[in-house]
Write an enzyme that holds these catalytic residues in place. Structure first.
Site, short mmCIF file in Angstrom:
data_model
loop_
_atom_site.label_atom_id
_atom_site.label_comp_id
_atom_site.label_asym_id
_atom_site.label_seq_id
_atom_site.Cartn_x
_atom_site.Cartn_y
_atom_site.Cartn_z
N GLN A 1 9.25 0.95 7.83
CA GLN A 1 9.83 -0.21 7.16
C GLN A 1 9.63 -0.15 5.65
OE1 GLN A 1 8.47 -3.91 8.74
NE2 GLN A 1 9.72 -5.12 7.39
N ASP A 2 8.39 -0.10 5.22
CA ASP A 2 8.08 -0.03 3.80
C ASP A 2 6.72 0.62 3.63
OD1 ASP A 2 6.45 -2.25 4.59
OD2 ASP A 2 8.04 -3.61 3.97
N PRO A 3 6.41 1.09 2.40
CA PRO A 3 5.13 1.76 2.17
C PRO A 3 3.95 0.80 2.38
CG PRO A 3 6.65 2.16 0.36
CD PRO A 3 7.26 1.09 1.22
#
Length: 182
Positions: A84-86
């Site tokens: 999804q995201d870092p």
């Protein structure tokens, strides 16, 4: 003992598909994605992240934000694993989805994947969270959001056309053995 799938071979992702860090996508990916870096969506993403970096602490470091593209040449990509995201914690985000650098305890999401690998394939969980060995075996580890504000939610730098553009490029060049995981 961990199998080769879980062995962390280096402290940093090896540049298998050469490019300079930052905003340059390696030629092997640029060709497959029809020169995505020239698209209005990519330019908007670049501008948004540049503005965020000027105002906030943003992860991963700029040199690592496109590390997934340098880690696995397009022609060698066998599996696409989208995150999804870092991770928003300094020292964790390294430009590969689900991966953290050597010496960082594996986050919960990665520990869950390790548990599934053990349950399904009998591979004992690794004691680290470095997935560069996965990348060296053709696993493309990309987050749909390339950056995140340090220690903050929601993520920043999200370009809604970014995942679509990657997916479209991969679809056009799909080989029968390519696998996508979301």
């Amino acid at each position: 003992m961990a199998g080769p799938l879980l062995v962390c071979r280096a402290a940093r992702v090896r540049p298998l598909c050469m490019s300079t860090p930052g905003w340059n996508i390696p030629p092997c990916w640029s060709t497959a994605l029809d020169g995505v870096e020239g698209s209005p969506q990519f330019q908007a993403l670049r501008e948004a992240v540049t503005n965020e970096r000027a105002a906030f602490s943003v992860l991963p470091p700029e040199a690592d934000q496109l590390a997934a593209f340098r880690a696995v040449p397009f022609e060698q990509t066998r599996v696409v694993l989208l995150g999804q995201d870092p991770y928003p914690t300094r020292g964790h985000a390294m430009g590969l989805s689900f991966s953290v650098g050597p010496g960082v305890t594996p986050p919960g999401s990665l520990r869950n994947m390790y548990k599934e690998l053990e349950a399904d394939l009998g591979i004992p969980p690794a004691t680290h969270g470095c997935l560069d060995a996965w990348a060296s075996q053709g696993v493309f580890l990309l987050n749909t959001a390339l950056t995140v504000r340090s220690a903050a939610w929601p993520c920043v730098g999200v370009c809604p056309h970014w995942p679509h553009k990657i997916s479209r490029g991969m679809d056009r060049h799909r080989r029968p053995w390519r696998v996508f995981f979301l």
